[in-house]
Design a protein around this motif. Structure first.
Motif, PDB file in Angstrom:
ATOM      1  N   ALA A  65     -43.487  -2.894   2.127  1.00 13.18           N
ATOM      2  CA  ALA A  65     -42.695  -2.507   3.191  1.00 13.18           C
ATOM      3  C   ALA A  65     -43.246  -0.758   3.441  1.00 13.18           C
ATOM      4  O   ALA A  65     -43.623  -0.692   4.536  1.00 13.18           O
ATOM      5  N   GLU A  66     -43.260  -0.201   2.472  1.00 17.41           N
ATOM      6  CA  GLU A  66     -43.715   1.180   2.697  1.00 17.41           C
ATOM      7  C   GLU A  66     -45.263   1.382   3.039  1.00 17.41           C
ATOM      8  O   GLU A  66     -45.579   1.996   4.141  1.00 17.41           O
ATOM      9  N   ASP A  86     -32.358   0.809  -2.286  1.00 12.40           N
ATOM     10  CA  ASP A  86     -32.825   2.213  -2.099  1.00 12.40           C
ATOM     11  C   ASP A  86     -34.016   2.197  -1.001  1.00 12.40           C
ATOM     12  O   ASP A  86     -34.818   3.253  -0.710  1.00 12.40           O
ATOM     13  N   LEU A  87     -34.291   0.847  -0.363  1.00 10.61           N
ATOM     14  CA  LEU A  87     -35.347   0.885   0.633  1.00 10.61           C
ATOM     15  C   LEU A  87     -35.259   1.949   1.634  1.00 10.61           C
ATOM     16  O   LEU A  87     -36.313   2.574   1.950  1.00 10.61           O
ATOM     17  N   VAL A 129     -38.189   3.989   3.623  1.00 13.50           N
ATOM     18  CA  VAL A 129     -38.745   3.332   4.865  1.00 13.50           C
ATOM     19  C   VAL A 129     -37.727   3.593   6.042  1.00 13.50           C
ATOM     20  O   VAL A 129     -36.471   3.236   5.784  1.00 13.50           O
ATOM     21  N   SER A 130     -38.280   3.912   7.119  1.00 10.30           N
ATOM     22  CA  SER A 130     -37.297   4.078   8.232  1.00 10.30           C
ATOM     23  C   SER A 130     -37.363   3.285   9.355  1.00 10.30           C
ATOM     24  O   SER A 130     -36.524   3.417  10.401  1.00 10.30           O
ATOM     25  N   ILE A 157     -27.428  -2.167   2.944  1.00  7.80           N
ATOM     26  CA  ILE A 157     -28.822  -1.707   2.359  1.00  7.80           C
ATOM     27  C   ILE A 157     -29.754  -1.251   3.684  1.00  7.80           C
ATOM     28  O   ILE A 157     -30.844  -0.749   3.542  1.00  7.80           O
ATOM     29  N   GLY A 158     -29.174  -1.356   4.972  1.00  4.74           N
ATOM     30  CA  GLY A 158     -29.852  -0.737   5.888  1.00  4.74           C
ATOM     31  C   GLY A 158     -30.863  -1.633   6.842  1.00  4.74           C
ATOM     32  O   GLY A 158     -31.509  -1.359   7.350  1.00  4.74           O
TER      33      GLY A 158
END
Length: 256
Positions: free
Chosen positions: A34-35, A84-85, A89-90, A117-118
């Motif tokens: 993902a990053e 903690d994603l 990662v935005s 978790i977003g």
């Protein structure tokens, strides 16, 4: 407004989304992938949670799901991995998977946890529209999660209008009714389908998926929709050695 809605508000065209399976190729690779995708310029992500009977998936994604399950991936593990994603990662994140694991987890709990978790939205190909509307829409809306509906070339116009009514982010246009991983065949009938959808002037943006694997497919899809999703071609890359370092060049080959 969630990140997904915000993205579509601020950027209308040539959006690139990438699908990958959580827990593949390694159980712990989800966040690193993902990053790397965000750094490479992807607009939003679809993280698939594996299921033992993935009816809409072609061999590449089926293989990744099987491997992920063997690696020990479950929804509980995924939520733990992603807690903690949002520190790194935005871009908007969607979870994609089948209804069975969500029901087993508990739909209300799933929606709460995803929001916590977003996560911005969920794609559940085998969740019937009437079931979503009657039983689950409250949980999605209460947690500011967008439910993404799928449309195929066979979907009737009144159903598409209903989907447009129930949607609040984008509508996922399948380039065919077949499984994932085929090639985007821009035949006259498919082109007519895209034109038909475009002429409907839906209130929600549209994103094309299934069969997008290279720049030519991506550019063609973007003529008719707001962007496209690459899945199987990227999952194939994850099966190679040194896959993390190959991600920037892969994304560049599609987007630039």
């Amino acid at each position: 407004m969630n990140r997904l809605q915000n993205l579509f508000k601020n950027k209308a065209n040539n959006l690139l989304s990438i699908y990958f399976t959580a827990g593949y190729p390694e159980l712990s690779s989800t966040v690193a992938i993902a990053e790397a995708l965000e750094k490479s310029g992807v607009d939003f992500l679809e993280i698939g949670f594996p299921y033992s009977d993935p009816v809409a998936d072609g061999p590449t994604i089926q293989h990744s799901s099987q491997q992920a399950l063997e690696n020990g991936m479950t929804l509980h593990v995924l939520f733990k991995q992603l807690k903690d994603l949002r520190k790194t990662v935005s871009i908007p994140i969607l979870l994609m998977g089948y209804v069975n694991p969500i029901v087993q987890y508990g739909v209300e709990n799933f929606c709460k946890k995803a929001a916590e978790i977003g996560v911005d939205g969920v794609i559940v190909p085998d969740l019937p529209m009437y079931e979503y509307e009657a039983l689950y829409s409250k949980y999605f809306l209460d947690n500011n999660l967008s439910n993404i509906f799928l449309v195929t070339p066979q979907t009737a116009e009144d159903r598409i209008r209903k989907i447009d009514e129930l949607s609040n982010a984008f509508i996922y246009l399948l380039s065919s009714s077949s499984i994932t991983g085929g090639s985007l065949d821009v035949s006259v009938s498919i082109e007519d389908y895209y034109k038909r959808i475009k002429a409907m002037r839906l209130k929600n943006p549209t994103i094309i998926g299934f069969g997008i694997s290279k720049k030519a497919n991506f550019d063609k899809a973007c003529e008719y929709a707001n962007g496209a999703i690459v899945g199987s071609a990227f999952v194939k890359l994850l099966g190679e050695d040194d896959y993390l370092n190959k991600i920037p060049a892969f994304i560049k080959s599609i987007k630039h």
